[in-house]
Design a protein around this motif. Structure first.
Motif, PDB file in Angstrom:
ATOM      1  N   SER A  75       0.834  -1.208   0.000  1.00  0.00           N
ATOM      2  CA  SER A  75       0.000   0.000   0.000  1.00  0.00           C
ATOM      3  C   SER A  75       0.864   1.252   0.000  1.00  0.00           C
ATOM      4  CB  SER A  75      -0.950  -0.002   1.191  1.00  0.00           C
ATOM      5  OG  SER A  75      -0.240   0.066   2.420  1.00  0.00           O
ATOM      6  N   ARG A  76       2.001   1.184   0.690  1.00  0.00           N
ATOM      7  CA  ARG A  76       2.866   2.357   0.737  1.00  0.00           C
ATOM      8  C   ARG A  76       3.526   2.657  -0.599  1.00  0.00           C
ATOM      9  NH1 ARG A  76       7.332   3.322   5.102  1.00  0.00           N
ATOM     10  NH2 ARG A  76       7.780   4.948   3.557  1.00  0.00           N
ATOM     11  N   ALA A  77       3.518   1.699  -1.516  1.00  0.00           N
ATOM     12  CA  ALA A  77       4.071   1.977  -2.843  1.00  0.00           C
ATOM     13  C   ALA A  77       3.318   3.106  -3.526  1.00  0.00           C
ATOM     14  CB  ALA A  77       4.048   0.719  -3.705  1.00  0.00           C
ATOM     15  N   ALA A  78       2.091   3.373  -3.059  1.00  0.00           N
ATOM     16  CA  ALA A  78       1.335   4.482  -3.633  1.00  0.00           C
ATOM     17  C   ALA A  78       1.921   5.828  -3.262  1.00  0.00           C
ATOM     18  CB  ALA A  78      -0.126   4.396  -3.200  1.00  0.00           C
ATOM     19  N   GLU A  79       2.936   5.859  -2.399  1.00  0.00           N
ATOM     20  CA  GLU A  79       3.685   7.102  -2.214  1.00  0.00           C
ATOM     21  C   GLU A  79       4.287   7.586  -3.521  1.00  0.00           C
ATOM     22  OE1 GLU A  79       6.558   6.884   1.002  1.00  0.00           O
ATOM     23  OE2 GLU A  79       5.184   5.613   2.127  1.00  0.00           O
ATOM     24  N   THR A 131      -0.297   5.888   7.182  1.00  0.00           N
ATOM     25  CA  THR A 131      -1.319   6.706   6.518  1.00  0.00           C
ATOM     26  C   THR A 131      -0.793   8.114   6.265  1.00  0.00           C
ATOM     27  OG1 THR A 131      -3.110   5.419   7.503  1.00  0.00           O
ATOM     28  CG2 THR A 131      -3.651   7.654   6.776  1.00  0.00           C
ATOM     29  N   ALA A 132       0.045   8.607   7.170  1.00  0.00           N
ATOM     30  CA  ALA A 132       0.624   9.938   6.978  1.00  0.00           C
ATOM     31  C   ALA A 132       1.417  10.012   5.685  1.00  0.00           C
ATOM     32  CB  ALA A 132       1.509  10.293   8.168  1.00  0.00           C
ATOM     33  N   ASP A 133       2.140   8.941   5.345  1.00  0.00           N
ATOM     34  CA  ASP A 133       2.935   8.946   4.122  1.00  0.00           C
ATOM     35  C   ASP A 133       2.042   8.987   2.884  1.00  0.00           C
ATOM     36  OD1 ASP A 133       5.784   8.398   5.232  1.00  0.00           O
ATOM     37  OD2 ASP A 133       4.561   6.876   6.193  1.00  0.00           O
ATOM     38  N   GLN A 134       0.952   8.195   2.908  1.00  0.00           N
ATOM     39  CA  GLN A 134       0.042   8.216   1.757  1.00  0.00           C
ATOM     40  C   GLN A 134      -0.665   9.563   1.627  1.00  0.00           C
ATOM     41  OE1 GLN A 134      -0.009   5.272   3.741  1.00  0.00           O
ATOM     42  NE2 GLN A 134      -0.124   3.527   2.365  1.00  0.00           N
TER      43      GLN A 134
END
Length: 632
Positions: A75-79, A131-134
């Motif tokens: 999910s973090r790849a969406a950064e 979530t903060a990163d996204q």
């Protein structure tokens, strides 16, 4: 979906050229280097994207890695939405715009009703602090992409941003301290991205930043990672987001406080541009490049503050050169220089690639034109002792080293943090591919964070140490969490001494005390070990050296080993003084001397001795250039 091919042309080291250019030209050159690197990373990421509209995961990035999970969809790849948006803004290439829109659509579809995104795959549950990163990615990219989105997508983006901001207001502070400034920037960007932001967003953001600054200790180090200090996360995330927060708010005080933190932490940037997190509480994820695997990266931290100290610009350039020269494999960022020799890390996980792309995109967005970066001379012949953590870092004419007796074991245990006064990083000018002659790793490899650490067979620590076995129990200096360090100077040398006991993994003392004295000279280091044991005790001094592919190790005398790389220049490890009957060997199997963090292979040289009961037993060794100018 396809995996990336090599695209590294034009990313060579620029430091030598920059030293010859006027300051303004140097600033333009580093910006161009950032541009090339951003496109390299984005191309590698776009190549992993699912583009089949019939797929339920259309838009997701497929991780090439198969260890510990097989091709997960992080999910973090969406950064990567944000760096894709910046790549499109700077090139007008629609591939990047389209990739950002598809990836964001997939991410929004995975958002939980409470506004969070879970990091664990395949259910996208578990830890949600990221979530903060996204939110940073969506809110940061939205102003650049808004006019490229359909009305339905605009509504979806704004709804996702609002829900994520509400979650952060409700749930933060949470986890380690890096989430405080990250959450603050996320809320500030959210407030700038949508109409009629909720006032509570800005109030929470200010509170998170204030909470972060309250965690600075007497040595100027930021605490709060794993109940202690982690150089990697501080340098590659927390300080950078504090700086960005100050910039976004035009708050000079916050920017200057961030710069003060950076001056302290930048002491651990090595001459080759590597970041030394060998001693931090979360060093189980240490990488030479940026100091940790999953934080954004040091580039935006240095870029955003480069106008405040010429040393920041010099460190920024060195770190950028290290990334481009030593840390890329087929366009993806690796965990270390030997990672691509191991199936467990080949191909690499996407985490470091999309995180670094985000950092570089933020550097390009917020730093250009802030200062003309002139070349700065990195100082030599200095040392800094940080009593709060029991760590010394020093630089002489031709070497740099870190010595750690850090004992912050409350969160992760002595097998992950303690080093007992050992050298945890040693750079020698001209040694091997990167200059690293010795390094370190966790004493017990354990997948502390399951999704970020590969499965491995039993590994030996890369850290120099003393060890013994008594009644089947293993004891070592590495498990000493209460070592007492002192630092003095002698003519021509910095002297670092640590006293403690050999201990087991549970902290039980072996009854063997030690005093380890390092003397660091211009181009070599000596170690003086003194042991006291009530019984005759066999002790091994294990000295692993960084095993680059062309390293040649040969024993040239009973008490001397030479290390070279096929040319005339070589280095020697020698036993200068020892009790009768000691042995020096260099033929132990090197296979287990490997760690995925910092991605390095080791080659052990071992001194074996027996103590005299009740009397001090002293061994002195040296390591430095071999005066004999012939091949080993």
């Amino acid at each position: 979906m396809r995996f990336p091919s090599r695209r590294l042309a034009g990313l060579g080291t620029a430091a030598a050229l920059l030293a010859l250019l006027p300051a303004a030209a140097a600033a333009r050159a580093i910006e161009a280097q950032y541009d090339r690197l951003l496109l390299t990373l984005c191309d590698a990421l776009v190549a992993t994207q699912i583009t089949d509209p019939a797929s339920a995961d259309c838009g997701a990035l497929v991780c090439p890695s198969t260890n510990p999970q097989v091709h997960p969809l992080h999910s973090r790849a969406a950064e990567a939405v944000y760096p894709f948006a910046i790549a499109w803004r700077r090139t007008h290439d629609p591939r990047y715009r389209d990739a950002a829109v598809k990836l964001a659509r997939w991410l929004i579809g995975k958002q939980q009703p409470r506004g969070a995104w879970g990091e664990a795959w395949p259910n996208f549950d578990g830890w949600a602090g990221t979530t903060a990163d996204q939110l940073i990615s969506l809110a940061g990219a939205y102003p650049f992409l808004r006019n490229e989105l359909t009305p339905a997508d605009q509504t979806a983006w704004e709804g996702a941003i609002r829900r994520a901001a509400a979650y952060i207001v409700q749930a933060f502070p949470v986890g380690n301290i890096n989430y405080h400034p990250t959450g603050a920037v996320a809320l500030l960007l959210a407030a700038e991205a949508v109409r009629d932001p909720v006032p509570a967003w800005l109030a929470k953001a200010d509170a998170l930043v204030a909470l972060t600054f309250r965690a600075v200790n007497a040595d100027g180090l930021l605490t709060g990672e794993g109940q202690g200090v982690d150089l990697g996360y501080n340098l590659a995330q927390s300080i950078g987001f504090l700086a960005l927060y100050g910039i976004l708010k035009s708050d000079e005080s916050i920017q200057e406080r961030a710069a003060a933190l950076l001056r302290t932490h930048a002491s651990f940037v090595y001459p080759n541009g590597a970041v030394d997190n060998s001693w931090g509480t979360r060093s189980y994820k240490w990488t030479y490049e940026s100091g940790t695997k999953t934080a954004p990266g040091v580039y935006f931290t240095f870029a955003l503050l480069a106008d405040r100290d010429p040393d920041f610009g010099a460190a920024e350039q060195s770190c950028l050169d290290y990334l481009t020269t030593h840390a890329l494999h087929d366009g993806l960022v690796t965990t270390g220089p030997h990672a691509d020799q191991h199936a467990s890390l080949t191909p690499p996980c996407l985490y470091s690639t999309f995180a670094r792309a985000q950092s570089i995109a933020m550097a390009l967005t917020y730093a250009p034109g802030r200062a003309a970066r002139g070349p700065a001379v990195r100082q030599k012949n200095w040392h800094r002792f940080f009593p709060s953590v029991g760590v010394t870092v020093l630089r002489t004419d031709h070497l740099m080293a870190t010595v750690s007796a850090y004992g912050a074991i409350d969160r992760y245990g002595r097998g992950q943090v303690s080093r007992g006064g050992s050298i945890t990083n040693l750079w020698l000018e001209g040694f091997g591919a990167t200059g690293f002659a010795q390094s370190s790793s966790v004493s017990v490899y354990r997948r502390e964070e399951d999704i970020h650490m590969p499965d491995e067979s039993a590994l030996q620590p890369l850290t120099p140490r003393a060890e013994c076995t008594i009644d089947g129990v293993y004891y070592t200096t590495l498990f000493e969490a209460e070592g007492r360090m002192s630092v003095t100077e002698e003519p021509g040398a910095v002297v670092v001494t640590t006293e403690g006991r050999l201990r087991s993994s549970t902290g039980a003392a072996a009854g063997v005390t030690y005093r380890l004295t390092h003397r660091f000279f211009g181009d070599h280091v000596t170690k003086e070990w003194t042991f006291v044991s009530p019984h005759p005790q066999v002790i091994r001094l294990v000295e692993p050296f960084v095993r680059d592919p062309d390293l040649v190790v040969a024993q040239t005398a009973p008490q001397r080993v030479r290390l070279g790389f096929g040319g005339d220049k070589a280095w020697a490890f020698a036993v200068e003084r020892a009790p009768t009957g000691n042995t020096l060997t260099c033929n132990e199997d090197a296979t287990p001397y490997w760690s995925p963090f910092p991605g390095v292979n080791g080659r052990p040289v071992i001194v074996t001795l027996t103590t005299t009961p009740g009397q001090p037993t002293t061994v002195e060794t040296s390591f430095g250039p071999d005066p004999v100018s012939r091949k080993p």
